[in-house]
Design a protein around this motif. Structure first.
Motif, PDB file in Angstrom:
ATOM      1  N   GLY A  19       0.807  -1.209   0.000  1.00  0.00           N
ATOM      2  CA  GLY A  19       0.000   0.000   0.000  1.00  0.00           C
ATOM      3  C   GLY A  19       0.842   1.260   0.000  1.00  0.00           C
ATOM      4  O   GLY A  19       0.554   2.212  -0.739  1.00  0.00           O
ATOM      5  N   ALA A  20       1.893   1.276   0.814  1.00  0.00           N
ATOM      6  CA  ALA A  20       2.749   2.459   0.890  1.00  0.00           C
ATOM      7  C   ALA A  20       3.487   2.697  -0.423  1.00  0.00           C
ATOM      8  O   ALA A  20       3.526   3.818  -0.944  1.00  0.00           O
ATOM      9  CB  ALA A  20       3.740   2.304   2.038  1.00  0.00           C
ATOM     10  N   VAL A  21       4.068   1.638  -0.978  1.00  0.00           N
ATOM     11  CA  VAL A  21       4.812   1.775  -2.232  1.00  0.00           C
ATOM     12  C   VAL A  21       3.871   2.100  -3.387  1.00  0.00           C
ATOM     13  O   VAL A  21       4.175   2.939  -4.242  1.00  0.00           O
ATOM     14  CB  VAL A  21       5.603   0.480  -2.527  1.00  0.00           C
ATOM     15  N   GLY A  22       2.715   1.445  -3.416  1.00  0.00           N
ATOM     16  CA  GLY A  22       1.755   1.718  -4.480  1.00  0.00           C
ATOM     17  C   GLY A  22       1.247   3.142  -4.443  1.00  0.00           C
ATOM     18  O   GLY A  22       1.039   3.766  -5.492  1.00  0.00           O
ATOM     19  N   ALA A 103      -6.251  -4.081  -6.668  1.00  0.00           N
ATOM     20  CA  ALA A 103      -5.153  -3.623  -5.809  1.00  0.00           C
ATOM     21  C   ALA A 103      -5.020  -2.106  -5.855  1.00  0.00           C
ATOM     22  O   ALA A 103      -4.829  -1.446  -4.833  1.00  0.00           O
ATOM     23  CB  ALA A 103      -3.844  -4.284  -6.238  1.00  0.00           C
ATOM     24  N   ARG A 104      -5.124  -1.534  -7.065  1.00  0.00           N
ATOM     25  CA  ARG A 104      -5.038  -0.080  -7.203  1.00  0.00           C
ATOM     26  C   ARG A 104      -6.204   0.608  -6.500  1.00  0.00           C
ATOM     27  O   ARG A 104      -6.040   1.674  -5.900  1.00  0.00           O
ATOM     28  CB  ARG A 104      -5.007   0.294  -8.687  1.00  0.00           C
ATOM     29  N   ALA A 105      -7.397  -0.011  -6.563  1.00  0.00           N
ATOM     30  CA  ALA A 105      -8.557   0.555  -5.883  1.00  0.00           C
ATOM     31  C   ALA A 105      -8.342   0.590  -4.372  1.00  0.00           C
ATOM     32  O   ALA A 105      -8.730   1.562  -3.697  1.00  0.00           O
ATOM     33  CB  ALA A 105      -9.809  -0.252  -6.225  1.00  0.00           C
ATOM     34  N   LEU A 106      -7.722  -0.439  -3.812  1.00  0.00           N
ATOM     35  CA  LEU A 106      -7.435  -0.448  -2.376  1.00  0.00           C
ATOM     36  C   LEU A 106      -6.461   0.665  -2.005  1.00  0.00           C
ATOM     37  O   LEU A 106      -6.618   1.331  -0.979  1.00  0.00           O
ATOM     38  CB  LEU A 106      -6.858  -1.803  -1.975  1.00  0.00           C
ATOM     39  N   VAL A 107      -5.442   0.872  -2.852  1.00  0.00           N
ATOM     40  CA  VAL A 107      -4.472   1.937  -2.603  1.00  0.00           C
ATOM     41  C   VAL A 107      -5.155   3.301  -2.657  1.00  0.00           C
ATOM     42  O   VAL A 107      -4.939   4.164  -1.788  1.00  0.00           O
ATOM     43  CB  VAL A 107      -3.312   1.861  -3.619  1.00  0.00           C
ATOM     44  N   LEU A 108      -5.985   3.514  -3.665  1.00  0.00           N
ATOM     45  CA  LEU A 108      -6.675   4.794  -3.807  1.00  0.00           C
ATOM     46  C   LEU A 108      -7.676   5.010  -2.674  1.00  0.00           C
ATOM     47  O   LEU A 108      -7.877   6.148  -2.220  1.00  0.00           O
ATOM     48  CB  LEU A 108      -7.379   4.861  -5.160  1.00  0.00           C
ATOM     49  N   LEU A 109      -8.302   3.938  -2.222  1.00  0.00           N
ATOM     50  CA  LEU A 109      -9.226   4.042  -1.098  1.00  0.00           C
ATOM     51  C   LEU A 109      -8.498   4.546   0.145  1.00  0.00           C
ATOM     52  O   LEU A 109      -9.007   5.405   0.874  1.00  0.00           O
ATOM     53  CB  LEU A 109      -9.872   2.685  -0.826  1.00  0.00           C
ATOM     54  N   GLY A 110      -7.304   4.037   0.382  1.00  0.00           N
ATOM     55  CA  GLY A 110      -6.508   4.506   1.511  1.00  0.00           C
ATOM     56  C   GLY A 110      -6.080   5.945   1.377  1.00  0.00           C
ATOM     57  O   GLY A 110      -5.729   6.599   2.366  1.00  0.00           O
ATOM     58  N   ILE A 255      -2.951  -3.130   3.022  1.00  0.00           N
ATOM     59  CA  ILE A 255      -2.790  -2.215   1.892  1.00  0.00           C
ATOM     60  C   ILE A 255      -3.498  -0.889   2.161  1.00  0.00           C
ATOM     61  O   ILE A 255      -2.943   0.195   1.924  1.00  0.00           O
ATOM     62  CB  ILE A 255      -3.329  -2.856   0.597  1.00  0.00           C
ATOM     63  N   ILE A 256      -4.725  -0.957   2.649  1.00  0.00           N
ATOM     64  CA  ILE A 256      -5.472   0.277   2.915  1.00  0.00           C
ATOM     65  C   ILE A 256      -4.762   1.118   3.971  1.00  0.00           C
ATOM     66  O   ILE A 256      -4.608   2.341   3.818  1.00  0.00           O
ATOM     67  CB  ILE A 256      -6.909  -0.060   3.359  1.00  0.00           C
ATOM     68  N   ILE A 257      -4.292   0.476   5.033  1.00  0.00           N
ATOM     69  CA  ILE A 257      -3.601   1.207   6.096  1.00  0.00           C
ATOM     70  C   ILE A 257      -2.275   1.771   5.593  1.00  0.00           C
ATOM     71  O   ILE A 257      -1.916   2.919   5.886  1.00  0.00           O
ATOM     72  CB  ILE A 257      -3.388   0.289   7.315  1.00  0.00           C
ATOM     73  N   LEU A 264      -0.708  10.353   4.147  1.00  0.00           N
ATOM     74  CA  LEU A 264      -0.531  11.371   5.180  1.00  0.00           C
ATOM     75  C   LEU A 264       0.898  11.908   5.182  1.00  0.00           C
ATOM     76  O   LEU A 264       1.115  13.120   5.295  1.00  0.00           O
ATOM     77  CB  LEU A 264      -0.869  10.793   6.558  1.00  0.00           C
ATOM     78  N   VAL A 265       1.863  11.025   5.040  1.00  0.00           N
ATOM     79  CA  VAL A 265       3.265  11.440   5.025  1.00  0.00           C
ATOM     80  C   VAL A 265       3.539  12.354   3.841  1.00  0.00           C
ATOM     81  O   VAL A 265       4.231  13.374   3.961  1.00  0.00           O
ATOM     82  CB  VAL A 265       4.193  10.202   4.975  1.00  0.00           C
ATOM     83  N   ARG A 266       2.983  12.027   2.691  1.00  0.00           N
ATOM     84  CA  ARG A 266       3.210  12.815   1.483  1.00  0.00           C
ATOM     85  C   ARG A 266       2.233  13.991   1.351  1.00  0.00           C
ATOM     86  O   ARG A 266       2.260  14.711   0.366  1.00  0.00           O
ATOM     87  CB  ARG A 266       3.092  11.915   0.242  1.00  0.00           C
ATOM     88  N   ARG A 267       1.352  14.125   2.354  1.00  0.00           N
ATOM     89  CA  ARG A 267       0.316  15.161   2.319  1.00  0.00           C
ATOM     90  C   ARG A 267      -0.517  15.064   1.042  1.00  0.00           C
ATOM     91  O   ARG A 267      -0.851  16.064   0.408  1.00  0.00           O
ATOM     92  CB  ARG A 267       0.946  16.561   2.449  1.00  0.00           C
ATOM     93  N   ASP A 268      -0.856  13.840   0.727  1.00  0.00           N
ATOM     94  CA  ASP A 268      -1.553  13.552  -0.514  1.00  0.00           C
ATOM     95  C   ASP A 268      -2.955  12.993  -0.251  1.00  0.00           C
ATOM     96  O   ASP A 268      -3.618  12.546  -1.190  1.00  0.00           O
ATOM     97  CB  ASP A 268      -0.726  12.548  -1.341  1.00  0.00           C
ATOM     98  N   PHE A 269      -3.380  13.004   1.004  1.00  0.00           N
ATOM     99  CA  PHE A 269      -4.702  12.470   1.327  1.00  0.00           C
ATOM    100  C   PHE A 269      -5.755  13.551   1.104  1.00  0.00           C
ATOM    101  O   PHE A 269      -5.672  14.651   1.659  1.00  0.00           O
ATOM    102  CB  PHE A 269      -4.767  11.999   2.783  1.00  0.00           C
TER     103      PHE A 269
END
Length: 345
Positions: A19-22, A103-110, A255-257, A264-269
């Motif tokens: 999740g973090a890398v994606g 998998a991409r949907a889970l990343v975007l959901l997070g 992945i979601i977490i 949050l780290v990248r200020r991208d949420f």
């Protein structure tokens, strides 16, 4: 800690890393196909590099007798010559409609994308409708009536060589092709993501095949895949009492977490929604197609494209090619969204 609990924690950790890398890299097969059609192959090369690492890591662990890939769901003696490629096409085209795989949907959901929440729910429902719901009898009938026996269950068997001897040159050639592009070499975000995500596939095999091994209560040998596990995750949220958490569900939650933490780290949420009912309908339709197609194809773009390919299974090659063809038809071919939209105007 029992062997099952240990495997679940490792699965959650694998999910966190994915999740973090994606989230940081935008790793996605659909994006790779779409960008390549426009002249930028970096995302596709990242996916292929991940495939090479997954193949090399998996086959060398198997060669060292950590586990037997014959216990996986990909090494099968027969497959349906109709349902498997049809499922791949459905999944690939659905991926284009939904703007990303499971998998991409889970990343975007997070990352706060509520459109992906709808995609995840419809994909999971579609998968279980095909697995054990109203479409299951038709799926089983189709698979049984169009089944064909394989001369060999993997590529290595066709050439009567040890699997590691076949996988090593193939993996090195794929990796060399990925790094042959100067733009890709100059994009560490892409090649690092390929290296890390590729390594998570043998890590998943190790977690379930070694850490999860027990003579009396073994876990099923598995690694990264996201069709049935997304459906199982929805089911677990509703019926967790009296049921057991699985490796796939742990990965999905991780992945979601992981994507949420990286956002949050990248200020991208930031919260995102649908722009209109048309976009919502396309996403729901695409997600349902991915759920049903992924069951027919025995996996998704990650499940067959990375995990299945790491076993050298012949059906995985067919499934991946059909997934990529379906995605191309949705992105650039005559059935692309742009062409369909223009024809309706």
């Amino acid at each position: 800690m029992s062997h099952i609990e240990l495997t679940l924690w490792v699965g959650a950790l694998i999910g966190l890393l994915f999740g973090a890398v994606g989230q940081a890299s935008g790793f996605c097969l659909l994006r790779g196909i779409a960008n390549t059609a426009q002249g930028d192959s970096r995302k596709l090369r990242a996916f292929m590099l991940a495939m090479a690492i997954a193949l090399l890591g998996t086959q060398w662990l198997a060669a060292l007798d950590y586990f037997s890939l014959s216990d996986s769901l990909y090494i099968i003696p027969s497959f349906s010559w109709l349902s498997l490629p049809l499922g791949g096409l459905l999944f690939g085209y659905g991926m284009a409609l939904a703007n990303g795989c499971g998998a991409r949907a889970l990343v975007l959901l997070g990352s706060g994308n509520l459109r992906s929440l709808v995609v995840v729910m419809c994909l999971g429902i579609g998968a279980y409708i095909a697995l054990s719901g109203v479409l299951a009898p038709g799926r089983i009938y189709l698979e049984q009536t169009t089944s064909m026996t394989l001369a060999s269950r993997d590529i290595a068997g066709l050439v009567t060589l040890p699997a590691w001897a076949v996988a090593t040159p193939i993996g090195l050639l794929i990796a060399a092709w990925a790094f042959s592009n100067a733009n890709f070499r100059a994009s560490p975000r892409d090649w690092i993501s390929g290296l890390i995500i590729g390594a998570l596939v043998p890590a998943g095999w190790y977690a379930t095949g070694v850490l999860g091994f027990d003579d009396f209560e073994p876990m099923r040998l598995a690694s990264l895949t996201f069709v049935a596990p997304i459906g199982a995750s929805l089911q677990y949220l509703m019926l967790s009492t009296g049921t057991r958490l699985s490796f796939g569900v742990a990965v999905v939650g991780g992945i979601i977490i992981g994507a949420f933490a990286m956002a949050l780290v990248r200020r991208d949420f930031h919260w995102q929604g649908f722009q209109g009912p048309g976009q919502m309908a396309r996403s729901m339709t695409g997600a349902f197609m991915m759920g049903v197609g992924g069951v027919l194809a025995l996996g998704c773009s990650i499940g067959q494209g990375l995990t299945g390919m790491s076993t050298l299974a012949l059906p995985s090659i067919i499934a991946l090619l059909c997934i990529m063809l379906g995605a191309y038809l949705g992105v650039k071919g005559p059935l692309s969204l742009a062409n369909l939209t223009s024809s309706q105007q």
